[in-house]
Write a protein that holds these residues in place. Structure first.
Motif, PDB file in Angstrom:
ATOM      1  N   LEU A 116       0.531   7.693  -6.599  1.00 51.92           N
ATOM      2  CA  LEU A 116      -0.812   7.976  -7.095  1.00 51.92           C
ATOM      3  C   LEU A 116      -1.140   9.384  -6.111  1.00 51.92           C
ATOM      4  O   LEU A 116      -0.619   9.616  -5.361  1.00 51.92           O
ATOM      5  N   ASP A 117      -2.213   9.789  -6.755  1.00 51.15           N
ATOM      6  CA  ASP A 117      -2.845  11.307  -6.039  1.00 51.15           C
ATOM      7  C   ASP A 117      -4.046  10.378  -5.165  1.00 51.15           C
ATOM      8  O   ASP A 117      -5.059  10.567  -5.421  1.00 51.15           O
ATOM      9  N   ALA A 118      -3.528   9.806  -4.081  1.00 52.10           N
ATOM     10  CA  ALA A 118      -4.354   9.124  -3.398  1.00 52.10           C
ATOM     11  C   ALA A 118      -4.153   9.012  -1.747  1.00 52.10           C
ATOM     12  O   ALA A 118      -2.898   9.486  -1.518  1.00 52.10           O
ATOM     13  N   ARG A 119      -5.011   8.564  -0.926  1.00 52.74           N
ATOM     14  CA  ARG A 119      -4.809   8.696   0.500  1.00 52.74           C
ATOM     15  C   ARG A 119      -4.879   7.258   1.009  1.00 52.74           C
ATOM     16  O   ARG A 119      -5.702   6.653   0.636  1.00 52.74           O
ATOM     17  N   GLY A 164       0.846  -1.355   0.216  1.00 55.80           N
ATOM     18  CA  GLY A 164      -0.031   0.139  -0.020  1.00 55.80           C
ATOM     19  C   GLY A 164       0.852   1.387  -0.041  1.00 55.80           C
ATOM     20  O   GLY A 164       0.634   2.359  -0.868  1.00 55.80           O
ATOM     21  N   ARG A 165       1.759   1.198   0.858  1.00 55.50           N
ATOM     22  CA  ARG A 165       2.666   2.548   0.831  1.00 55.50           C
ATOM     23  C   ARG A 165       3.482   2.689  -0.335  1.00 55.50           C
ATOM     24  O   ARG A 165       3.369   3.716  -0.932  1.00 55.50           O
ATOM     25  N   GLU A 166       4.048   1.435  -0.981  1.00 57.79           N
ATOM     26  CA  GLU A 166       4.728   1.616  -2.223  1.00 57.79           C
ATOM     27  C   GLU A 166       3.688   2.014  -3.551  1.00 57.79           C
ATOM     28  O   GLU A 166       4.294   2.937  -4.300  1.00 57.79           O
ATOM     29  N   SER A 167       2.327   1.672  -3.309  1.00 60.04           N
ATOM     30  CA  SER A 167       1.216   1.872  -4.383  1.00 60.04           C
ATOM     31  C   SER A 167       0.871   3.541  -4.336  1.00 60.04           C
ATOM     32  O   SER A 167       1.051   4.138  -5.228  1.00 60.04           O
ATOM     33  N   ALA A 215      -5.903   6.336  10.526  1.00 60.46           N
ATOM     34  CA  ALA A 215      -4.821   7.282  10.296  1.00 60.46           C
ATOM     35  C   ALA A 215      -4.178   7.149   9.057  1.00 60.46           C
ATOM     36  O   ALA A 215      -4.281   6.117   8.516  1.00 60.46           O
ATOM     37  N   VAL A 216      -3.693   8.351   8.495  1.00 66.20           N
ATOM     38  CA  VAL A 216      -3.175   8.308   7.337  1.00 66.20           C
ATOM     39  C   VAL A 216      -1.948   7.744   7.252  1.00 66.20           C
ATOM     40  O   VAL A 216      -1.112   7.959   7.848  1.00 66.20           O
ATOM     41  N   VAL A 217      -1.790   6.732   6.243  1.00 69.23           N
ATOM     42  CA  VAL A 217      -0.365   6.029   6.084  1.00 69.23           C
ATOM     43  C   VAL A 217       0.361   6.817   5.114  1.00 69.23           C
ATOM     44  O   VAL A 217      -0.032   7.059   4.047  1.00 69.23           O
ATOM     45  N   GLU A 218       1.631   7.200   5.578  1.00 64.56           N
ATOM     46  CA  GLU A 218       2.390   8.090   4.817  1.00 64.56           C
ATOM     47  C   GLU A 218       3.066   7.055   3.661  1.00 64.56           C
ATOM     48  O   GLU A 218       3.497   5.970   3.796  1.00 64.56           O
ATOM     49  N   PRO A 219       2.738   7.769   2.361  1.00 66.15           N
ATOM     50  CA  PRO A 219       3.416   6.777   1.278  1.00 66.15           C
ATOM     51  C   PRO A 219       5.083   6.980   1.380  1.00 66.15           C
ATOM     52  O   PRO A 219       5.614   7.760   1.896  1.00 66.15           O
ATOM     53  N   THR A 220       5.609   5.886   0.980  1.00 69.86           N
ATOM     54  CA  THR A 220       7.012   5.841   0.984  1.00 69.86           C
ATOM     55  C   THR A 220       7.710   4.879  -0.267  1.00 69.86           C
ATOM     56  O   THR A 220       6.852   4.071  -0.685  1.00 69.86           O
ATOM     57  N   ARG A 221       8.729   5.669  -0.788  1.00 68.39           N
ATOM     58  CA  ARG A 221       9.405   4.966  -2.105  1.00 68.39           C
ATOM     59  C   ARG A 221      10.497   4.338  -1.369  1.00 68.39           C
ATOM     60  O   ARG A 221      11.204   4.674  -0.605  1.00 68.39           O
TER      61      ARG A 221
END
Length: 110
Positions: free
Chosen positions: A14-17, A7-10, A91-97
């Motif tokens: 994207l412009d998503a939460r 999920g974090r990688e996806s 809680a919002v999961v922060e995106p990570t690359r």
């Protein structure tokens, strides 16, 4: 944990939460998708069913998924209300690359 990694990688691209639902004393195994078009078309969508889209689900399990798309303002309002209700305990999961994923998990996820 696998869904968190994927999920974090996806969501990073994207412009998503991505929200993680956590309510003490509750067990919630669900995956949902709610989207609203940003192009002014008024389209909204959500999915229902078993959102298991892995190799096992494609080849061995019986899975069913339905995508509902509508330009109805009533439909859009109900989706917004549903997301707002769920977000109260999320809680919002922060995106990570480029997460540092251990070798075994990298093999499992590709």
């Amino acid at each position: 944990e696998a869904y968190d990694v994927l999920g974090r990688e996806s969501v990073a691209s994207l412009d998503a939460r991505l929200l993680h639902y956590n309510r003490p004393g509750w067990i919630f195994h669900g995956k949902g998708m709610w989207a609203h078009a940003s192009d002014g078309s008024g389209l909204s969508l959500t999915s229902a069913g078993s959102s298991n889209w892995n190799q096992r689900s494609l080849s061995r399990d019986l899975e069913m998924q339905m995508l509902m798309v509508s330009s109805s303002s009533t439909f859009a309002a109900s989706l917004h209300a549903e997301v707002a209700h769920l977000a109260k305990h999320a809680a919002v999961v922060e995106p990570t690359r480029g997460l540092n994923v251990p070798y075994v998990r990298r093999m499992a996820y590709g």
